[in-house]
Design an enzyme around this catalytic site. Structure first.
Site, PDB file in Angstrom:
ATOM      1  N   ASP A  77     -64.635 -22.259   3.562  1.00 60.77           N
ATOM      2  CA  ASP A  77     -64.881 -22.110   4.999  1.00 60.77           C
ATOM      3  C   ASP A  77     -65.046 -23.458   5.718  1.00 60.77           C
ATOM      4  O   ASP A  77     -65.186 -23.486   6.940  1.00 60.77           O
ATOM      5  CB  ASP A  77     -66.130 -21.239   5.242  1.00 60.77           C
ATOM      6  CG  ASP A  77     -65.836 -19.762   5.020  1.00 60.77           C
ATOM      7  OD1 ASP A  77     -64.661 -19.399   4.830  1.00 60.77           O
ATOM      8  OD2 ASP A  77     -66.800 -18.963   5.019  1.00 60.77           O
ATOM      9  N   ARG A 116     -63.475  -7.686   8.414  1.00 62.21           N
ATOM     10  CA  ARG A 116     -63.355  -7.235   7.018  1.00 62.21           C
ATOM     11  C   ARG A 116     -64.712  -6.980   6.379  1.00 62.21           C
ATOM     12  O   ARG A 116     -64.841  -6.137   5.495  1.00 62.21           O
ATOM     13  CB  ARG A 116     -62.644  -8.315   6.190  1.00 62.21           C
ATOM     14  CG  ARG A 116     -61.224  -8.588   6.587  1.00 62.21           C
ATOM     15  CD  ARG A 116     -60.696  -9.688   5.700  1.00 62.21           C
ATOM     16  NE  ARG A 116     -61.033  -9.405   4.321  1.00 62.21           N
ATOM     17  CZ  ARG A 116     -60.314  -8.644   3.510  1.00 62.21           C
ATOM     18  NH1 ARG A 116     -59.212  -8.094   3.941  1.00 62.21           N
ATOM     19  NH2 ARG A 116     -60.709  -8.420   2.268  1.00 62.21           N
ATOM     20  N   ARG A 175     -56.346 -10.713   0.518  1.00 67.61           N
ATOM     21  CA  ARG A 175     -57.762 -10.371   0.422  1.00 67.61           C
ATOM     22  C   ARG A 175     -58.022  -8.920   0.026  1.00 67.61           C
ATOM     23  O   ARG A 175     -58.560  -8.131   0.810  1.00 67.61           O
ATOM     24  CB  ARG A 175     -58.487 -10.704   1.735  1.00 67.61           C
ATOM     25  CG  ARG A 175     -58.520 -12.188   1.987  1.00 67.61           C
ATOM     26  CD  ARG A 175     -59.272 -12.539   3.229  1.00 67.61           C
ATOM     27  NE  ARG A 175     -60.712 -12.605   3.044  1.00 67.61           N
ATOM     28  CZ  ARG A 175     -61.555 -12.934   4.003  1.00 67.61           C
ATOM     29  NH1 ARG A 175     -61.111 -13.206   5.200  1.00 67.61           N
ATOM     30  NH2 ARG A 175     -62.843 -12.998   3.767  1.00 67.61           N
ATOM     31  N   LYS A 230     -73.980 -16.196   9.932  1.00 73.97           N
ATOM     32  CA  LYS A 230     -73.236 -14.937  10.072  1.00 73.97           C
ATOM     33  C   LYS A 230     -73.103 -14.236   8.724  1.00 73.97           C
ATOM     34  O   LYS A 230     -73.373 -13.036   8.601  1.00 73.97           O
ATOM     35  CB  LYS A 230     -71.839 -15.242  10.635  1.00 73.97           C
ATOM     36  CG  LYS A 230     -70.860 -14.112  10.542  1.00 73.97           C
ATOM     37  CD  LYS A 230     -69.506 -14.487  11.099  1.00 73.97           C
ATOM     38  CE  LYS A 230     -68.537 -15.084  10.115  1.00 73.97           C
ATOM     39  NZ  LYS A 230     -67.974 -14.163   9.108  1.00 73.97           N
ATOM     40  N   ASN A 231     -72.688 -14.994   7.710  1.00 73.09           N
ATOM     41  CA  ASN A 231     -72.399 -14.372   6.413  1.00 73.09           C
ATOM     42  C   ASN A 231     -73.655 -13.959   5.652  1.00 73.09           C
ATOM     43  O   ASN A 231     -73.559 -13.271   4.638  1.00 73.09           O
ATOM     44  CB  ASN A 231     -71.544 -15.308   5.540  1.00 73.09           C
ATOM     45  CG  ASN A 231     -70.118 -15.395   6.043  1.00 73.09           C
ATOM     46  OD1 ASN A 231     -69.739 -14.683   6.960  1.00 73.09           O
ATOM     47  ND2 ASN A 231     -69.337 -16.276   5.438  1.00 73.09           N
ATOM     48  N   ARG A 276     -66.226 -15.190  16.873  1.00 68.24           N
ATOM     49  CA  ARG A 276     -66.665 -14.336  15.765  1.00 68.24           C
ATOM     50  C   ARG A 276     -67.735 -15.046  14.938  1.00 68.24           C
ATOM     51  O   ARG A 276     -68.570 -14.382  14.333  1.00 68.24           O
ATOM     52  CB  ARG A 276     -65.484 -13.997  14.849  1.00 68.24           C
ATOM     53  CG  ARG A 276     -64.513 -12.999  15.434  1.00 68.24           C
ATOM     54  CD  ARG A 276     -63.522 -12.536  14.381  1.00 68.24           C
ATOM     55  NE  ARG A 276     -64.213 -12.341  13.120  1.00 68.24           N
ATOM     56  CZ  ARG A 276     -63.730 -12.679  11.925  1.00 68.24           C
ATOM     57  NH1 ARG A 276     -62.542 -13.207  11.822  1.00 68.24           N
ATOM     58  NH2 ARG A 276     -64.438 -12.475  10.842  1.00 68.24           N
ATOM     59  N   CYS A 335     -55.107 -10.268   6.107  1.00 67.78           N
ATOM     60  CA  CYS A 335     -55.581 -11.012   7.281  1.00 67.78           C
ATOM     61  C   CYS A 335     -54.919 -12.368   7.261  1.00 67.78           C
ATOM     62  O   CYS A 335     -54.159 -12.682   6.344  1.00 67.78           O
ATOM     63  CB  CYS A 335     -57.099 -11.124   7.289  1.00 67.78           C
ATOM     64  SG  CYS A 335     -57.729 -12.246   6.071  1.00 67.78           S
ATOM     65  N   VAL A 351     -59.319 -20.899  -3.279  1.00 72.10           N
ATOM     66  CA  VAL A 351     -60.002 -19.611  -3.107  1.00 72.10           C
ATOM     67  C   VAL A 351     -59.075 -18.582  -2.436  1.00 72.10           C
ATOM     68  O   VAL A 351     -58.977 -17.441  -2.879  1.00 72.10           O
ATOM     69  CB  VAL A 351     -61.321 -19.779  -2.318  1.00 72.10           C
ATOM     70  CG1 VAL A 351     -62.004 -18.424  -2.124  1.00 72.10           C
ATOM     71  CG2 VAL A 351     -62.258 -20.741  -3.043  1.00 72.10           C
TER      72      VAL A 351
HETATM   73  C1  UD1 Z   1     -66.721 -14.273   1.874  1.00 70.04           C
HETATM   74  C2  UD1 Z   1     -67.063 -14.851   3.218  1.00 70.04           C
HETATM   75  C3  UD1 Z   1     -65.936 -15.737   3.720  1.00 70.04           C
HETATM   76  C4  UD1 Z   1     -65.603 -16.799   2.679  1.00 70.04           C
HETATM   77  C5  UD1 Z   1     -65.363 -16.176   1.307  1.00 70.04           C
HETATM   78  C6  UD1 Z   1     -65.205 -17.204   0.214  1.00 70.04           C
HETATM   79  C7  UD1 Z   1     -68.492 -13.134   4.184  1.00 70.04           C
HETATM   80  C8  UD1 Z   1     -68.647 -12.065   5.202  1.00 70.04           C
HETATM   81  N1  UD1 Z   1     -67.300 -13.742   4.146  1.00 70.04           N
HETATM   82  O1  UD1 Z   1     -65.544 -13.472   2.031  1.00 70.04           O
HETATM   83  O2  UD1 Z   1     -66.352 -16.362   4.931  1.00 70.04           O
HETATM   84  O3  UD1 Z   1     -64.441 -17.496   3.061  1.00 70.04           O
HETATM   85  O4  UD1 Z   1     -66.473 -15.330   0.946  1.00 70.04           O
HETATM   86  O5  UD1 Z   1     -66.309 -18.046   0.159  1.00 70.04           O
HETATM   87  O6  UD1 Z   1     -69.410 -13.457   3.465  1.00 70.04           O
HETATM   88  N2  UD1 Z   1     -60.802 -11.048  -4.255  1.00 70.04           N
HETATM   89  C9  UD1 Z   1     -60.023 -10.147  -4.950  1.00 70.04           C
HETATM   90  N3  UD1 Z   1     -60.458  -8.858  -5.031  1.00 70.04           N
HETATM   91  C10 UD1 Z   1     -61.619  -8.432  -4.470  1.00 70.04           C
HETATM   92  C11 UD1 Z   1     -62.403  -9.358  -3.759  1.00 70.04           C
HETATM   93  C12 UD1 Z   1     -61.974 -10.662  -3.667  1.00 70.04           C
HETATM   94  O7  UD1 Z   1     -58.964 -10.503  -5.474  1.00 70.04           O
HETATM   95  O8  UD1 Z   1     -61.946  -7.244  -4.591  1.00 70.04           O
HETATM   96  C13 UD1 Z   1     -60.354 -12.462  -4.130  1.00 70.04           C
HETATM   97  C14 UD1 Z   1     -60.076 -12.876  -2.678  1.00 70.04           C
HETATM   98  O9  UD1 Z   1     -58.762 -12.518  -2.288  1.00 70.04           O
HETATM   99  C15 UD1 Z   1     -60.269 -14.370  -2.762  1.00 70.04           C
HETATM  100  C16 UD1 Z   1     -61.430 -14.508  -3.765  1.00 70.04           C
HETATM  101  O10 UD1 Z   1     -61.448 -13.283  -4.491  1.00 70.04           O
HETATM  102  O11 UD1 Z   1     -59.116 -14.992  -3.284  1.00 70.04           O
HETATM  103  C17 UD1 Z   1     -62.793 -14.721  -3.156  1.00 70.04           C
HETATM  104  O12 UD1 Z   1     -62.971 -13.820  -2.089  1.00 70.04           O
HETATM  105  P1  UD1 Z   1     -64.392 -13.231  -1.687  1.00 70.04           P
HETATM  106  O13 UD1 Z   1     -65.477 -14.097  -2.239  1.00 70.04           O
HETATM  107  O14 UD1 Z   1     -64.425 -11.791  -2.010  1.00 70.04           O
HETATM  108  O15 UD1 Z   1     -64.364 -13.379  -0.102  1.00 70.04           O
HETATM  109  P2  UD1 Z   1     -65.121 -12.438   0.903  1.00 70.04           P
HETATM  110  O16 UD1 Z   1     -66.337 -11.893   0.246  1.00 70.04           O
HETATM  111  O17 UD1 Z   1     -64.164 -11.498   1.538  1.00 70.04           O
END
Ligand code: UD1
Length: 415
Positions: free
Chosen positions: A303, A91, A120, A22-23, A395, A115, A325
């Site tokens: 995950d 998201r 996030r 999916k990701n 999902r 969420c 994370v």
């Molecule tokens: C992606 C994955 C999700 C997985 C996560 C971490 C997809 C669609 N989803 O989510 O399944 O659990 O990576 O491996 O690929 N953060 C900030 N600011 C930002 C962006 C992120 O503070 O602008 C923080 C987040 O709150 C979190 C950390 O960075 O604490 C990592 O998040 P991130 O890697 O961005 O997760 P996603 O890309 O949303």
């Protein structure tokens, strides 16, 4: 609303075929916004999130045909808005931001909001896009971004964000000049997106390391690619083999993407070996407890934290599971407690004392991976477990009840 009902206690044996990730599929489909012509993508999983991104891309002018193999053509972008209704259900809709600004010079994407697993934010996506020269405003809950032409820049991410790295990589491929992404995410899904973009003619090096260099090009061409296997789905079935004292051939997975998990599962006593096309995974005589700390790739994936916790609830000792994370990713704990688990949360740590037996109960899925942990717990629990709010699991897991049932589980979906 559908429910999953599981009668626990059956060891699982046989082969399971892992679906496309999916990701990996979500950013690759969003990347189709970067080119005219028809892109062909194979091994697309049949999931709610894929239906959501297809709907979103169609609203922007994409012509899409097919399911497992998708042909997607975005000759003209007719709408630059990703509405709140779609973004709030998924998201990852934020992934259209970078490609829209790069190709059309304008994007309006709803802010995702919080969420179940934490706040996030998407501040790092926005800051990096501004560093590429976009003018970004937040208006009425929407990110409004504009740029006549993005310009390459040296970008440093405060945290290695997966979708942030993907979004900015997609923005930078059509920027003028060179972009360097420092402290970039190294996940296999980032590498797979870079490979697809390279197939479109993008100039990218370093994907899979924390420094990615992108030399902008003036246009891209359509490509054909196959989505990589879902390492989280594979990991979930591997843990199931250990929990149920079974033996599962996990077919079509990539063991290199699962090294942190394989290492931990071996420490619990499980046996894991390579076979043609995948891995043979079997339980040990007893379940040793292990400590787990989630980290960005190549560390242990957040995950798989909930699924690993379900496993540790029936270990022979004490396990500390640290979530680093996301700040609020222990929603599954209260449901596992209802099944007889012994877990105490202290800040970002869950202290799990193994119990001899879990018991079936009525439970509720709270997020995608939390629901997978409830399925695992139910597979070993004494008696019947009912899991409601199954839409969370749909999902991200393709026909989970069919795959587990084929391995010998007593599991059914009730409409
Ligand atoms: C992606 C994955 C999700 C997985 C996560 C971490 C997809 C669609 N989803 O989510 O399944 O659990 O990576 O491996 O690929 N953060 C900030 N600011 C930002 C962006 C992120 O503070 O602008 C923080 C987040 O709150 C979190 C950390 O960075 O604490 C990592 O998040 P991130 O890697 O961005 O997760 P996603 O890309 O949303």
């Amino acid at each position: 609303m559908d429910k999953i009902v599981i009668q626990g206690g059956k060891p699982l044996f046989g082969d399971v075929q892992i679906s496309g990730a999916k990701n990996a599929a979500l950013p690759v489909l969003a990347a189709a916004l970067l080119t005219g012509g028809t892109n062909t993508f194979h091994n697309i999983p049949d999931l709610m999130d894929i239906k959501t991104i297809k709907k979103l891309l169609c609203s922007m002018g994409a012509q899409i045909e097919g399911d497992e193999t998708i042909q997607i053509n975005v000759d003209k972008i007719i709408n630059h808005t990703a509405s709140y209704d779609l973004v709030k259900t998924m998201r990852a809709s934020i992934l259209v931001l970078g490609p829209l600004v790069a190709r059309a010079g304008v994007a309006r994407v709803s802010l995702p909001g919080g969420c179940a697993i934490g706040a996030r934010p998407v501040n790092l996506h926005i800051k990096a896009l501004q560093e590429l020269g976009a003018h970004v405003e937040l208006k009425s809950g929407y990110i409004e971004a504009k740029a006549k032409k993005l310009k390459g820049a040296d970008i440093y991410f405060d945290l290695p964000t997966v979708t942030g790295t993907e979004n900015i990589m997609m923005a930078a491929v059509l920027a003028e000049g060179t972009t360097v992404l420092n402290n970039a995410a190294c996940e296999p899904e980032v590498v797979s997106l870079a490979d697809v973009l390279k197939g479109m003619g993008a100039k990218i090096s370093g994907a899979g390391t924390d420094t990615i260099t992108i030399k902008g090009v003036t246009s891209l061409k359509p490509t054909e690619a196959t989505i990589i296997p879902d390492r989280i789905e594979a990991g979930t079935f591997m843990i199931a083999a250990g929990m149920t004292h079974g033996e599962i051939n996990v077919i079509g997975c990539n063991p290199h993407h699962l090294e942190a998990l394989i290492n931990k599962l071996r420490d619990t006593g499980m046996k894991i070996s390579s076979i043609k096309g995948g891995m043979k995974v079997s339980s040990g005589k007893k379940i040793n407890s292990v400590d787990v700390k989630t980290l960005p790739y190549p560390g242990f994936p957040t995950d798989l934290q909930a699924q690993m916790m379900a496993y540790m609830t029936i270990s022979g000792g004490l396990s500390v599971i640290s979530e680093t994370v996301f700040e609020n990713r222990f929603m599954h704990v209260s449901e596992l407690l209802r099944m007889g688990a012994d877990i105490v949360i202290q800040g970002g740590n869950a202290i799990v004392r193994g119990v001899p037996m879990l018991h079936g109960a009525q439970t509720m899925a709270t997020d995608l991976r939390a629901s997978a942990s409830l399925v695992l717990a139910a597979l070993v629990a004494e008696g019947t477990t009912e899991i409601s709010r199954v839409y969370h699991i749909d999902r991200g897991y393709q026909t989970i009840e069919k795959k587990f049932s084929a391995l010998g589980a007593d599991i059914k979906r009730i409409k």
